[in-house]
Design a protein around this motif. Structure first.
Motif, short mmCIF file in Angstrom:
data_model
loop_
_atom_site.label_atom_id
_atom_site.label_comp_id
_atom_site.label_asym_id
_atom_site.label_seq_id
_atom_site.Cartn_x
_atom_site.Cartn_y
_atom_site.Cartn_z
N THR A 389 56.55 42.93 41.40
CA THR A 389 55.14 42.92 41.02
C THR A 389 54.62 41.50 40.88
O THR A 389 53.52 41.16 41.36
N VAL A 390 55.40 40.63 40.24
CA VAL A 390 54.99 39.24 40.05
C VAL A 390 54.83 38.53 41.38
O VAL A 390 53.82 37.84 41.62
N ILE A 391 55.78 38.70 42.28
CA ILE A 391 55.73 38.03 43.58
C ILE A 391 54.53 38.52 44.39
O ILE A 391 53.81 37.73 45.03
N LEU A 392 54.30 39.83 44.37
CA LEU A 392 53.15 40.38 45.10
C LEU A 392 51.83 39.85 44.54
O LEU A 392 50.91 39.51 45.30
N LEU A 393 51.74 39.77 43.21
CA LEU A 393 50.53 39.23 42.60
C LEU A 393 50.35 37.75 42.92
O LEU A 393 49.24 37.28 43.16
N CYS A 394 51.46 37.00 42.92
CA CYS A 394 51.40 35.57 43.26
C CYS A 394 50.94 35.36 44.70
O CYS A 394 50.18 34.44 45.00
N LYS A 395 51.40 36.25 45.57
CA LYS A 395 51.16 36.07 47.00
C LYS A 395 49.81 36.61 47.44
O LYS A 395 49.14 36.01 48.30
N TYR A 396 49.39 37.74 46.87
CA TYR A 396 48.21 38.42 47.42
C TYR A 396 47.01 38.48 46.48
O TYR A 396 45.90 38.78 46.92
N SER A 397 47.21 38.21 45.19
CA SER A 397 46.06 38.27 44.28
C SER A 397 45.45 36.88 44.12
O SER A 397 46.00 35.88 44.59
N LYS A 398 44.32 36.84 43.43
CA LYS A 398 43.64 35.57 43.15
C LYS A 398 43.87 35.13 41.71
O LYS A 398 43.12 34.30 41.18
N LEU A 399 44.90 35.68 41.09
CA LEU A 399 45.18 35.36 39.69
C LEU A 399 45.79 33.98 39.51
O LEU A 399 45.73 33.40 38.42
N GLY A 400 46.41 33.45 40.57
CA GLY A 400 47.06 32.16 40.46
C GLY A 400 48.21 32.21 39.48
O GLY A 400 49.01 33.16 39.48
N LEU A 401 48.30 31.22 38.60
CA LEU A 401 49.40 31.14 37.65
C LEU A 401 49.42 32.32 36.68
O LEU A 401 50.48 32.70 36.18
N TYR A 402 48.25 32.93 36.45
CA TYR A 402 48.18 34.09 35.55
C TYR A 402 48.91 35.31 36.11
O TYR A 402 49.20 36.25 35.38
#
Length: 508
Positions: A389-402
């Motif tokens: 989940t963290v890797i997918l969010l890092c790669k595809y979301s606009k959350l950045g460090l969050y």
């Protein structure tokens, strides 16, 4: 539960934790200013490798306390010596493995991590000293079992306090007399590990003179028994490391050394709370083990309920205070950094602690009943889900460090509210709602603390413009919240017993 012994252990271990937290609190701003947040970020990253190594040692060491304590309870000193020496010499063999792998990692560190060229050598030396300290800690870890088995955590706390003082003195001397380097922190950790080994060895000889160091008591059968029981703890340790200790590596690989440095600054509060848990939660295990060894499940559940309430005060009360005053804390602590970003990252990280903290000692149930297999498989599943989940969010979301704390929050809440309370209740042959009721009560009490803290902040009776104002305001608030928590969580009989013991102690 022996309240006198419990509170002696609790207060001494709180003092131990405070020295460790205080060391981080006072040194971090100076280190960030002196070394830069990019270089400083590699220090908490290096300490994470101790957690990674712990995955291997947990299989052998995690259940040694259980088996030695039960053997002592049964007056079987021969078996105590067999378990003790088997773990001692087994750890020597494991240490040889860490010497080899640590050396290889230090040599190839620049190929594994994003390390700025100007500090590559310093970072490698830092890792070298951290690994040497790890080898010493692994080799001597069994020496801590005597304090555990005899419920003398106050003696361990004193050793920890002296160790933190030694670490602080070495850091101050090195930074004062020499040009500041990040690897000075590794040297300090190594020296404190040497002291910790020596002090725990002397403690073992004092508390358990019946222990005889002998290769003749080494037993592969004992090793097999301990590893067979503890292998699932290793799996749980693996899942815990994946969930909590990979964030800096992920930040380093996805966002670079600078953002890793920012995330490392938010680790102070969660790590302080984890340190408190790591010191305080084991205080309950000896009593729980004795009750289970004597087949007294009623006493075991009573002690378990008491542990939930005590840990609520130790963990959730500080979280409530931080949620309300965290931004002001970062503004004063790191005035040159983005306090709003640091505060928000910390809050996201701490949200799972709210559920986790209401029933923290629930994980002892799996150890005590020796039903770790299913819990371990679940832990691995959740950890893999969390990292994915963290890797997918890092790669595809606009959350950045969050994205990093957000992914951990989602999977952590899911685990704490589904499998953990249900399976623990099953291990105790209780209704599946048994722990949910305690979680609900804990959450309700936490929301009450938040409400009181916000009301105190709204009244603005004390200006928070500097450290004096913040400390004074939070000190008064802590007393208020402690009073509220005591009356909400504990019944009158427990409060009366505590009052009478304090009255006798201080001749009131």
């Amino acid at each position: 539960m022996d309240l006198k012994r419990f509170f002696v252990n609790l207060l001494s271990n709180c003092m131990s934790a405070l020295t460790g937290v205080g060391l981080t609190f006072f040194l971090t701003p100076y280190l960030v200013e002196t070394l830069g947040k990019e270089a400083y970020g590699f220090y908490p990253l290096s300490t994470n490798f101790i957690m990674y190594a712990g995955i291997l040692t947990t299989a052998l060491n995690s259940m040694s306390s259980r088996f030695i304590t039960i053997s002592l309870e049964k007056k079987d000193l021969k078996q105590v010596n067999i378990y003790f020496n088997s773990v001692l010499f087994g750890n020597f063999l494991v240490s040889l493995f860490f010497i080899l792998t640590g050396g290889l990692f230090c040599y190839f560190a620049q190929n594994i991590l994003d390390i700025p060229l100007n500090i590559q050598l310093d970072v490698k030396i830092l890792f070298a000293f951290v690994f040497l300290g790890l080898v010493i800690n692994v080799s001597s870890s069994i020496f801590s079992v005597s304090a555990f088995a005899l419920n003398r955590f106050d003696r361990l706390a004193l050793i920890n306090i002296v160790m933190n003082v030694i670490r602080l003195l070495i850091i101050v001397l090195l930074f004062y007399f020499f040009t500041p380097r990040i690897y000075f922190l590794g040297i300090a950790s190594f020296c404190s590990a040497v002291y910790f080994m020596y002090a725990n060895y002397k403690l073992t000889k004092r508390l358990m003179p019946e222990i005889a160091f002998s290769i003749g008591d080494f037993s592969w059968v004992a090793i097999s028994t301990l590893v067979g029981a503890g292998v699932w703890n290793s799996v749980l340790a693996l899942s815990n490391v994946i969930n909590t200790q990979l964030d800096l590596i992920i930040a380093n690989r996805f966002f670079g050394a600078s953002d890793m440095g920012v995330l490392s600054l938010t680790k102070m509060v969660p790590m302080a709370l984890q340190m408190l848990l790591g010191i305080i939660v084991p205080l309950f295990l000896p009593e729980l083990l004795r009750a289970y060894a004597n087949n007294d499940l009623i006493k075991m559940k009573t002690n378990l309920d008491f542990s939930f309430k005590a840990i609520f005060i130790v963990l959730l009360l500080p979280i409530a205070v931080f949620f309300v005053f965290g931004k002001e804390f970062f503004q004063l602590w790191l005035p040159h950094e983005n306090s709003e970003q640091l505060y928000l990252l910390s809050v996201i990280t701490l949200v799972p602690f709210i559920i986790h903290g209401t029933i923290e000692t629930i994980h002892h149930v799996f150890v005590i009943t020796n039903k770790l297999r299913i819990a371990s498989f679940w832990g691995v599943f959740i950890s893999i889900l969390s990292v994915t989940t963290v890797i997918l969010l890092c790669k595809y979301s606009k959350l950045g460090l969050y994205a990093i704390p957000t992914g951990a929050l989602l999977t952590g809440m899911f685990s704490h509210l589904t499998f953990t309370p249900i399976y623990a209740a099953r291990c105790l042959n209780e209704d599946k709602l048994y722990f949910y009721l305690r979680i609900a009560k804990g959450l309700g009490s936490f929301l009450l603390l938040i409400l009181v803290a916000y009301l105190w902040k709204y009244l603005s009776l004390i200006a928070i413009d500097d450290w004096v104002g913040l400390i004074l305001s939070l000190s008064i608030l802590t007393v208020i919240l402690l009073t509220v928590s005591s009356f909400v969580l504990f019944d009158k009989s427990v409060l009366n017993r505590l009052f009478l013991q304090l009255k006798g102690k201080f001749n009131i």
